[in-house]
Design an enzyme around this catalytic site. Sequence first.
Site, PDB file in Angstrom:
ATOM      1  CB  SER A  79      -0.884   0.009   1.248  1.00  0.00           C
ATOM      2  OG  SER A  79      -0.066   0.260   2.380  1.00  0.00           O
ATOM      3  CE  LYS A  80      -0.383   8.475  -0.622  1.00  0.00           C
ATOM      4  NZ  LYS A  80      -1.438   9.395  -0.296  1.00  0.00           N
ATOM      5  NE  ARG A  81      -0.982   4.983   7.147  1.00  0.00           N
ATOM      6  CZ  ARG A  81      -1.730   4.314   7.990  1.00  0.00           C
ATOM      7  NH1 ARG A  81      -1.563   3.010   8.138  1.00  0.00           N
ATOM      8  NH2 ARG A  81      -2.647   4.932   8.691  1.00  0.00           N
ATOM      9  N   GLY A 137       5.039   2.430   1.482  1.00  0.00           N
ATOM     10  CA  GLY A 137       6.031   3.275   0.833  1.00  0.00           C
ATOM     11  C   GLY A 137       6.407   4.443   1.735  1.00  0.00           C
ATOM     12  CD  GLU A 138       2.200   7.904   2.819  1.00  0.00           C
ATOM     13  OE1 GLU A 138       1.605   8.612   2.012  1.00  0.00           O
ATOM     14  OE2 GLU A 138       1.643   7.404   3.826  1.00  0.00           O
TER      15      GLU A 138
END
Length: 503
Positions: free
Chosen positions: A262-264, A266-267
Site C-alpha cells: 500500500s501507499k502507507r 512506501g511512506e
Amino acid sequence: MTKKVRVRFAPSPTGPLHIGGVRTALFNYLFAKKHKGDFILRIEDTDQNRYVEGAEQYIIDALNWCNIPYDEGPGKDGGYGPYRQSDRKDLYKKYADILIEKGHAYYAFDTSEKLDFHRKDHEEKGKTFIYNYHNRLKLSNSLALSPEETNAKIQAGEDYVIRFKTPQDAELHLTDIIRGDIKIDTNTLDDKVLFKSDGMPTYHLANIVDDHLMDITHVIRGEEWLPSLALHQQLYDAFGWEAPQFAHLPLIMKPVGKGKLSKRDGEKMGFPVFPLTWNDSVGYREAGYFSEAVTNFLALLGWNPGTEQEIFSLEELVSAFSLERVNKSGARFDPDKTKWYNQHYMQTQDDADLANAFMLNLRNKELNLPEDKNNADYVKQVVSLIKERATFVNDFWELGNYFFLAPTQYDEKAVKKQWKEDTAAIMTQLLSLLEGTYNFESENLETQVKQWISENDLSFGKVMPPLRLVIVGEMKGPHIFDIMALIGKTDCINRIKTAIAAL
Ligand code: GLU
C-alpha cells in the site's frame, strides 16, 4: 483463422496509478507484443463520484514513461472507440434491456436505506446479506411485483437499478489461465447491480459490453477482480457471446508482514509506490529511477522466466513472457532489489544524459564552481568515472564532489593513519615531479609517479594513500591517476600545497 490478440488495460481514473496497476499494464503490453496483437487503453470512468481530475492524463503519462504506450485508446482511435466509458454512456442501457427481455435481469426499487437496514440487521445476527434467489421475492423488484406495478413505478420516475438474476442451484465452471479451473456454487452469489438509476452502467456491465464490442481476446487483470469472474462469465453466457480468456495476476505484497503493498508501506519505508509524482507522493521517475529498471523489476513481480536471468530489456521481456509462467501466489515487493536494478541500469545510461541530469542538480546547489569544471564535457567525464558506484543521479555529488571543489577538510582517521612524519617531505618532492610533468594524462602520470617511487626507494604505501588523501580529502574514489588527470595539473598542485600547509 485464429483471432488477432487484443488485450486491454482498463483503469478507473480515481487517482494516480499504483505500481501494481503499472504491472498489470506491463503484462498486458508484453502479452500483446509477444503475440503481435494490440494493447488497448480503456478508461473506466462510469463511477462519476470517484472521478479524479488529472488521473487519466497521469495514467497515459505513466505508460509513456515506462515505454509501454498503447496502440489504441484515448487520442488513438483504432476503430473501436470511444475508449472512455463516459463517452460510451448511451450504448449500455440497450444491453441492460436485452438482459431484462431475456429474463436474465430485473428492475429493483429497494431504497438504499432499506438495503442498509437489511445489511445491518444481518450483521447483528452474524450473517451477510445477499440479494439473490432466497430473498428476492420478498424485496421490491420486478420479480416480486406484477408487470403493472413495475411499470407504474418506472412511469412515476421512481429510482431503480437493474440487477442480474443469478440462477439458483447451478455450478459454474470457470477457467483462468493462471489459476486453472474454478468451480462456483451460484447460490453463494449476489444479484449484482448492472445499471444504476443515474443512467450509468456499473463496472460489471460496462466492462463486459466493452470487452465484447472491442473484440478483446484476453482479460489480464489483478487478482482483486477474481471474485467478479463468476458474474462476468454468466453475463457472456446470458448474452450468448464468446467470453475472452481470463488471467488474474497475483497481488504485490508488502515488503514485510502480510497483506498487499500500500501507499502507507512506501511512506513508512521510504520508497515510491507510484510511477510518477502525484501531489506530495514522489514517483519512481522523480526519485531518480530509470524506466528500464522499473519495468524490469515489475516484470519479475509475479512472473518468472524459469531461469536465473534477472536482467531483461523490454524486448527480451516480450520474447520471454508467457502467462503460464505467472505465479498464483502473491509477489513480495523488495525495495532493495529496485535499487539494485537501478544501479544496473545506471551503467547502461548514456553519459551525456546523466551529465545533463547531474548539471541540473549542480545548478540547484548554487555552488560557485570553477569555470573549467562547470561544463557538460567535464561533467560527463566525471560521470563516467563515478557512475559505477552510483544508484541514482542524486548520488553523484556525494561520490564525486572533489572533482569540482578542493577538499577543505581531511578525513581524521585517514590523516592519523596515512600522514606520517616524512609525508610532507615526500609530498613536496612529488610536487616538483608533477610541476615538471607536462603530459598529464592518467597513464603517463601513473608511469611517472611509479618510476619516481622506485628510483627514490620509496614504497607505494608511503605515497599513494597520502596522495589520495590530499586530492580527495578521504580514502575513496576511482583510480587516483584518472582523478588527477581530470581535475588537471594546476588543481592537483594546489591541493597538494594546501594539504602540506594544513596537515
Ligand atoms: N476498471 C477496473 C479497474 O479499475 C478494471 C478491472 C478489469 O480489468 O476488468 O481495475
